[in-house]
Design an enzyme around this catalytic site. Structure first.
Site, PDB file in Angstrom:
ATOM      1  N   LYS A 188     -65.112 -35.105  -2.916  1.00 35.69           N
ATOM      2  CA  LYS A 188     -64.766 -33.713  -2.209  1.00 35.69           C
ATOM      3  C   LYS A 188     -64.357 -34.005  -0.776  1.00 35.69           C
ATOM      4  O   LYS A 188     -64.792 -34.968  -0.107  1.00 35.69           O
ATOM      5  CB  LYS A 188     -66.259 -33.148  -1.844  1.00 35.69           C
TER       6      LYS A 188
ATOM      7  N   CYS B 259     -56.092 -26.912   2.096  1.00 31.68           N
ATOM      8  CA  CYS B 259     -57.152 -26.249   1.513  1.00 31.68           C
ATOM      9  C   CYS B 259     -56.945 -24.766   2.124  1.00 31.68           C
ATOM     10  O   CYS B 259     -56.737 -24.359   3.060  1.00 31.68           O
ATOM     11  CB  CYS B 259     -58.438 -26.477   2.342  1.00 31.68           C
TER      12      CYS B 259
HETATM   13  C1  SIN Z   1     -62.450 -25.535  -0.870  1.00 33.46           C
HETATM   14  O1  SIN Z   1     -63.738 -26.124  -0.567  1.00 33.46           O
HETATM   15  O2  SIN Z   1     -62.540 -24.390  -0.309  1.00 33.46           O
HETATM   16  C2  SIN Z   1     -61.530 -26.151  -1.752  1.00 33.46           C
HETATM   17  C3  SIN Z   1     -60.851 -27.165  -0.975  1.00 33.46           C
HETATM   18  C4  SIN Z   1     -59.331 -27.097  -1.545  1.00 33.46           C
HETATM   19  O3  SIN Z   1     -58.828 -26.384  -2.198  1.00 33.46           O
HETATM   20  O4  SIN Z   1     -58.594 -28.015  -0.900  1.00 33.46           O
END
Ligand code: SIN
Length: 314
Positions: A49, A134
């Site tokens: 993540k 993001c």
């Molecule tokens: C998110 O955590 O909002 C998604 C991250 C991303 O799309 O890069």
């Protein structure tokens, strides 16, 4: 005649991998137990993540929803902070050959630079994915849509970090923007590019309530899944043409072996699976792998390099 069985081996940033399939950052890769399952799954690599310096709870729920041809999310970078993921990578390195890529997504350029400095100190870490895309942090634009800011960040990134850095890009929709981003990326020793993150700021309505189906950002969120496959393929293919010496990771709309095959035809060396992994779980890797191997066999290919980038035109 010898019948050579096909395989899905590939290379990414100079590293040899057993499979060209892996998870997309954000899906099933926030907690250690999820990451461990990915390490043991039938995939070629793992990406974490996207992390920040400190733990983040992320945006309020509901912040993810399945929709008819994909998904919408506004997670807001929930993560356990960079040290959690570096510790995990240290542990994995002692027991497994699986490549674990650290994804980072600072909320500011300064935070990205701090993250890269910390990542640079890790002995076990081999590869970084810098997330320039993001769409889900209120008030923060996607860096990848600002070519000056992208150049500035990459300049500083390569000054403070000697580890190989790949970048996760947002989807582009205009030929001029492909050219502009390619000319930025061309000036740096980018390890790979990942095309694409979700299509930012979509809106989905619940027909029973007449309201948005996710809560953050007034219901606006990143759209993934089959909706974005044509955009993802176009981005993979255009950057394959513009950056012939950079490895491309295709991401977007991969539900089956044919989708993965099409990403490779467009130029991808590796394929990330996001929405399908979220919806179907870790067994999707073995299924898609088998489907892709069957396609190779039917077409008489023994490896992905025999058709990578060989998209026909009419
Ligand atoms: C998110 O955590 O909002 C998604 C991250 C991303 O799309 O890069």
């Amino acid at each position: 005649m010898l019948n050579i069985l096909p395989n899905l081996t590939t290379t990414l940033a100079g590293k040899a991998l057993q499979s060209c399939l892996m998870n997309a950052s954000g899906v099933f890769c926030t907690e250690k137990d999820e990451l461990l399952q990915l390490v043991n799954a039938s995939s070629g690599a793992v990406v974490t993540k996207s992390c920040t310096l400190e733990y983040r709870a992320g945006n309020p729920s509901p912040r993810y929803a399945d929709i008819p041809f994909g998904s919408i999310n506004s997670m807001g970078l929930p993560n356990n902070g960079i040290q959690y993921y570096l510790n995990f990578i240290d542990e994995v390195e002692k027991q497994s050959d699986k490549l674990v890529i650290l994804s980072i997504a600072g909320l500011s350029h300064q935070e990205n630079i701090e993250l890269l400095k910390i990542a640079n100190q890790s002995n076990a870490l081999q590869l970084i994915e810098l997330n320039l895309s993001c769409p889900n942090i209120a008030g923060k634009p996607q860096t990848g849509y600002d070519f000056v800011a992208s150049r500035d960040l990459l300049q500083k990134a390569f000054e403070v970090c000697q580890k190989p850095i790949g970048v996760k890009l947002p989807p582009y929709f205009d030929m001029v923007h492909f050219d502009e981003m390619a000319s930025v990326l061309n000036d740096f020793p980018i390890a790979y590019i990942c095309c694409v993150n979700s299509i930012g700021n979509g809106l989905v309505i619940d027909k029973n309530t007449d309201a948005t189906i996710i809560k953050p950002k007034n219901g606006f969120g990143g759209v993934g899944g089959l909706y974005i496959k044509p955009t993802a393929l176009a981005n993979v293919n255009k950057f394959y043409e513009l950056l012939p010496h950079v490895d491309i990771v295709g991401c977007g709309g991969v539900q089956n072996g044919q989708d993965a095959y099409e990403h490779i035809l467009c130029g991808a060396s590796m394929i990330q699976i996001g929405t399908t992994l979220w919806q179907q779980g870790i067994s999707c890797f073995a299924r898609i792998e088998n489907e892709l191997l069957q396609i190779l066999q039917q077409k008489g290919y023994t490896s992905i390099k025999e058709f990578k980038g060989k998209l026909g035109r009419i």
